[in-house]
Design a protein around this motif. Structure first.
Motif, short mmCIF file in Angstrom:
data_model
loop_
_atom_site.label_atom_id
_atom_site.label_comp_id
_atom_site.label_asym_id
_atom_site.label_seq_id
_atom_site.Cartn_x
_atom_site.Cartn_y
_atom_site.Cartn_z
N ARG A 92 35.52 34.53 10.26
CA ARG A 92 34.49 35.40 10.83
C ARG A 92 33.57 34.59 11.74
NH1 ARG A 92 33.70 40.35 7.74
NH2 ARG A 92 31.72 40.47 8.85
N ASP A 93 33.26 35.14 12.89
CA ASP A 93 32.35 34.46 13.83
C ASP A 93 30.89 34.65 13.45
OD1 ASP A 93 34.47 33.57 15.40
OD2 ASP A 93 34.43 35.36 16.66
N ASP A 94 30.60 35.64 12.60
CA ASP A 94 29.21 36.00 12.32
C ASP A 94 28.58 35.20 11.18
OD1 ASP A 94 30.93 37.22 10.50
OD2 ASP A 94 29.90 39.14 10.50
N VAL A 95 29.36 34.61 10.30
CA VAL A 95 28.83 33.93 9.12
C VAL A 95 28.26 32.57 9.50
CG1 VAL A 95 29.43 32.91 6.87
CG2 VAL A 95 30.40 35.13 7.54
N ASP A 96 26.98 32.35 9.15
CA ASP A 96 26.34 31.07 9.40
C ASP A 96 26.36 30.16 8.17
OD1 ASP A 96 25.50 31.75 12.05
OD2 ASP A 96 23.85 32.90 11.18
N VAL A 97 26.19 30.78 6.98
CA VAL A 97 26.04 30.00 5.75
C VAL A 97 26.96 30.56 4.66
CG1 VAL A 97 24.44 29.21 3.94
CG2 VAL A 97 23.60 29.57 6.28
N ILE A 98 27.62 29.65 3.96
CA ILE A 98 28.38 29.99 2.76
C ILE A 98 27.63 29.38 1.59
CG2 ILE A 98 30.57 29.78 1.54
CD1 ILE A 98 31.82 29.36 4.42
N TRP A 99 27.27 30.22 0.63
CA TRP A 99 26.44 29.81 -0.49
C TRP A 99 27.19 30.10 -1.78
CZ3 TRP A 99 20.84 28.99 -0.02
CH2 TRP A 99 20.21 28.73 -1.23
N THR A 100 27.32 29.10 -2.66
CA THR A 100 27.91 29.36 -3.97
C THR A 100 26.83 29.22 -5.02
OG1 THR A 100 28.67 27.09 -4.38
CG2 THR A 100 30.21 28.57 -3.26
N GLN A 101 26.79 30.16 -5.94
CA GLN A 101 25.76 30.22 -6.97
C GLN A 101 25.92 29.10 -8.00
OE1 GLN A 101 23.31 32.79 -5.36
NE2 GLN A 101 22.91 32.22 -7.44
N LEU A 102 24.98 29.01 -8.91
CA LEU A 102 24.96 27.96 -9.93
C LEU A 102 26.29 27.86 -10.66
CD1 LEU A 102 21.43 28.56 -11.47
CD2 LEU A 102 22.15 26.62 -10.06
N GLY A 103 26.79 26.63 -10.78
CA GLY A 103 28.03 26.38 -11.51
C GLY A 103 29.29 26.62 -10.69
N ILE A 104 29.13 26.99 -9.43
CA ILE A 104 30.29 27.30 -8.58
C ILE A 104 30.36 26.27 -7.46
CG2 ILE A 104 31.39 29.05 -7.14
CD1 ILE A 104 29.62 31.14 -8.64
N GLU A 105 31.48 25.52 -7.45
CA GLU A 105 31.65 24.46 -6.44
C GLU A 105 33.12 24.29 -6.08
OE1 GLU A 105 29.06 20.77 -6.88
OE2 GLU A 105 29.28 21.45 -8.96
N ASP A 106 33.38 23.94 -4.84
CA ASP A 106 34.69 23.52 -4.37
C ASP A 106 34.43 22.61 -3.17
OD1 ASP A 106 37.13 23.24 -2.97
OD2 ASP A 106 37.87 25.14 -3.74
N ASP A 107 34.42 21.32 -3.42
CA ASP A 107 34.07 20.35 -2.38
C ASP A 107 35.04 20.38 -1.19
OD1 ASP A 107 31.80 19.53 -3.74
OD2 ASP A 107 32.85 17.91 -4.78
#
Length: 135
Positions: A92-107
């Motif tokens: 998507r061209d419109d998304v500026d930020v991807i945010w994962t909530q507490l306990g959610i990670e994928d480096d």
């Protein structure tokens, strides 16, 4: 300003947040945090394939299916699902930020997103960060 701080500030200044894994069940974080965001002026786009409507709005089956413009993708799904969501956000061209909530990670997914020009916040609560900065 650190990259994390830039991502947080950009997210908090946004207008439209797509909540992937948004819950239709009050009392769950995936419902309470989007409710908080709505109360503080954000437009929340629910993404949940198991709900037709959340907050009186159409719920989309996936981020890729969202027809409207989105500034931030807020992820309430297990870490092993983040890579697929990030790929949809990158497309998507419109998304500026991807945010994962507490306990959610994928480096690895976060690095792919950054390489594609997206800002990333992992393992943090959007409601908490908003509260810290809005007093």
């Amino acid at each position: 300003m650190s990259t994390d701080e830039e991502a947080i500030e950009t997210a908090l200044a946004a207008d439209v947040v797509a909540v992937v894994g948004c819950s239709s069940t009050p009392g769950k974080d995936a419902h309470e945090i989007p409710s908080y965001l709505r109360e503080h002026g954000y437009e929340v786009v629910p993404v949940n394939p198991y709900a037709d409507e959340i907050f009186g709005r159409q719920s989309y089956d996936s981020l890729a299916a969202v027809e409207e413009s989105v500034d931030v993708v807020d992820v309430f799904r297990p870490s092993d699902e983040v890579a697929g969501i990030v790929e949809q956000a990158i497309d998507r061209d419109d998304v500026d930020v991807i945010w994962t909530q507490l306990g959610i990670e994928d480096d690895e997914a976060a690095e792919r997103a950054r390489s594609a020009g997206k800002l990333v916040v992992q393992d943090r609560c959007l409601k908490v960060e908003h509260g810290k900065r809005s007093g």
